[in-house]
Design a protein around this motif. Structure first.
Motif, short mmCIF file in Angstrom:
data_model
loop_
_atom_site.label_atom_id
_atom_site.label_comp_id
_atom_site.label_asym_id
_atom_site.label_seq_id
_atom_site.Cartn_x
_atom_site.Cartn_y
_atom_site.Cartn_z
N ARG A 36 0.84 -1.21 0.00
CA ARG A 36 0.00 0.00 0.00
C ARG A 36 0.87 1.25 0.00
O ARG A 36 0.59 2.22 -0.72
N THR A 37 1.95 1.24 0.77
CA THR A 37 2.86 2.38 0.81
C THR A 37 3.52 2.59 -0.54
O THR A 37 3.66 3.72 -1.00
N HIS A 38 3.91 1.50 -1.19
CA HIS A 38 4.51 1.61 -2.52
C HIS A 38 3.52 2.17 -3.53
O HIS A 38 3.88 2.97 -4.39
N THR A 39 2.27 1.75 -3.45
CA THR A 39 1.24 2.26 -4.36
C THR A 39 1.00 3.74 -4.13
O THR A 39 0.89 4.52 -5.09
N LEU A 40 0.90 4.15 -2.87
CA LEU A 40 0.74 5.58 -2.57
C LEU A 40 1.92 6.39 -3.07
O LEU A 40 1.75 7.49 -3.61
N ALA A 41 3.12 5.88 -2.89
CA ALA A 41 4.31 6.60 -3.35
C ALA A 41 4.37 6.66 -4.87
O ALA A 41 4.82 7.67 -5.43
N ARG A 42 3.92 5.60 -5.53
CA ARG A 42 3.95 5.57 -6.99
C ARG A 42 3.15 6.71 -7.60
O ARG A 42 3.49 7.22 -8.66
N PHE A 43 2.06 7.09 -6.95
CA PHE A 43 1.24 8.18 -7.46
C PHE A 43 1.41 9.47 -6.65
O PHE A 43 1.15 10.55 -7.17
N GLY A 44 1.83 9.38 -5.42
CA GLY A 44 2.01 10.57 -4.59
C GLY A 44 3.24 11.38 -4.97
O GLY A 44 3.21 12.61 -4.97
N ILE A 45 4.32 10.70 -5.32
CA ILE A 45 5.54 11.40 -5.70
C ILE A 45 5.34 12.24 -6.96
O ILE A 45 5.73 13.41 -6.99
N PRO A 46 4.72 11.70 -8.04
CA PRO A 46 4.47 12.57 -9.20
C PRO A 46 3.56 13.76 -8.89
O PRO A 46 3.74 14.84 -9.47
N VAL A 47 2.62 13.60 -7.97
CA VAL A 47 1.74 14.72 -7.62
C VAL A 47 2.54 15.81 -6.92
O VAL A 47 2.43 17.00 -7.27
N VAL A 48 3.37 15.44 -5.97
CA VAL A 48 4.18 16.43 -5.26
C VAL A 48 5.19 17.08 -6.21
O VAL A 48 5.35 18.30 -6.22
N LEU A 49 5.84 16.26 -7.04
CA LEU A 49 6.78 16.82 -8.01
C LEU A 49 6.07 17.75 -8.99
O LEU A 49 6.61 18.79 -9.37
N GLY A 50 4.85 17.38 -9.40
CA GLY A 50 4.09 18.23 -10.32
C GLY A 50 3.74 19.57 -9.70
O GLY A 50 3.81 20.60 -10.37
N LEU A 51 3.36 19.57 -8.44
CA LEU A 51 3.04 20.84 -7.77
C LEU A 51 4.28 21.73 -7.66
O LEU A 51 4.21 22.95 -7.90
N VAL A 52 5.40 21.14 -7.31
CA VAL A 52 6.65 21.91 -7.24
C VAL A 52 7.03 22.43 -8.62
O VAL A 52 7.40 23.59 -8.79
N TYR A 53 6.91 21.58 -9.63
CA TYR A 53 7.25 21.96 -11.00
C TYR A 53 6.34 23.08 -11.50
O TYR A 53 6.81 24.03 -12.13
N GLY A 54 5.05 22.98 -11.23
CA GLY A 54 4.12 24.02 -11.65
C GLY A 54 4.41 25.35 -10.98
O GLY A 54 4.36 26.41 -11.63
N TYR A 55 4.71 25.31 -9.69
CA TYR A 55 5.07 26.54 -8.98
C TYR A 55 6.35 27.15 -9.56
O TYR A 55 6.44 28.36 -9.77
N TRP A 56 7.32 26.29 -9.83
CA TRP A 56 8.60 26.75 -10.36
C TRP A 56 8.41 27.38 -11.74
O TRP A 56 8.96 28.45 -12.04
N ALA A 57 7.62 26.74 -12.61
CA ALA A 57 7.38 27.28 -13.94
C ALA A 57 6.65 28.62 -13.87
O ALA A 57 6.98 29.56 -14.61
N ALA A 58 5.66 28.71 -12.99
CA ALA A 58 4.93 29.97 -12.84
C ALA A 58 5.83 31.07 -12.30
O ALA A 58 5.75 32.23 -12.73
#
Length: 148
Positions: free
Chosen positions: A25-47
Motif C-alpha cells: 500500500r505504501t509503494h502504491t501511494l508513493a507511486r502516485f504521490g511522488i508525481p503529484v508532489v513533483l508536479g506541484l513543485v514543477y508548476g510553482y517553479w514554472a509559474a
C-alpha cells in the motif's frame, strides 16, 4: 576465521531476510504521490520563472496549475509505460521526459529557444547515460532483473 555477512533478500537458513520495509500500500501511494508532489513543485517553479519577479496574477496561477497537471499526467504515464519497454527505450523515455521538463523550465526563464534546446539535449544525454548504465548493470539481456 571470517564469515560473510548475510545479504538482504537471501535465505539465511530457515529465515528469509528482505530489504523491503514498506507495505504494498505504501509503494502504491508513493507511486502516485511522488508525481503529484513533483508536479506541484514543477508548476510553482514554472509559474515563478514566467512571472520573473513580477506580481502574481490569475493567469500566472492558472499557468502554474496547468503546468503541474500536465507534468503529473506525463510523469505517471512515463512511470507506468517505461518499465514495459526494453532497457534502451526505457532509458530513452525517462531521459527524454527529464530533458523536456528541464528545457521547458529553462525556456520560461527567458532563455532563447536554441539555448533551451541545446541544454535540454545535454540533460537528456546525461540522464540517458545514467539510466542506461543502471538498467544495463541490473538486468539480463531480456530485461529480467539479475538475481542478487
Amino acid at each position: 576465521m571470517a564469515h560473510a555477512a548475510p545479504r538482504p533478500g537471501r535465505s539465511t537458513g530457515r529465515v528469509t531476510v528482505t530489504s523491503d520495509v514498506f507495505s504494498e500500500r505504501t509503494h502504491t501511494l508513493a507511486r502516485f504521490g511522488i508525481p503529484v508532489v513533483l508536479g506541484l513543485v514543477y508548476g510553482y517553479w514554472a509559474a515563478a520563472n514566467r512571472r520573473d519577479g513580477g506580481e502574481i496574477t490569475g493567469w500566472n496561477i492558472l499557468f502554474g496549475f496547468a503546468t503541474a497537471i500536465t507534468f503529473m499526467v506525463l510523469c505517471i504515464a512515463v512511470a507506468v509505460l517505461a518499465p514495459r519497454l526494453k532497457r534502451e527505450l526505457h532509458s530513452l523515455t525517462k531521459s527524454a521526459f527529464a530533458g523536456a521538463a528541464f528545457g521547458f523550465l529553462y525556456s520560461q526563464a527567458g532563455a532563447t529557444v536554441l539555448k533551451s534546446v541545446a541544454l535540454s539535449l545535454l540533460v537528456t544525454a546525461a540522464v540517458f547515460a545514467v539510466f542506461f548504465y543502471r538498467y544495463y548493470t541490473h538486468e539480463d539481456g531480456e530485461g529480467n532483473p539479475l538475481p542478487r
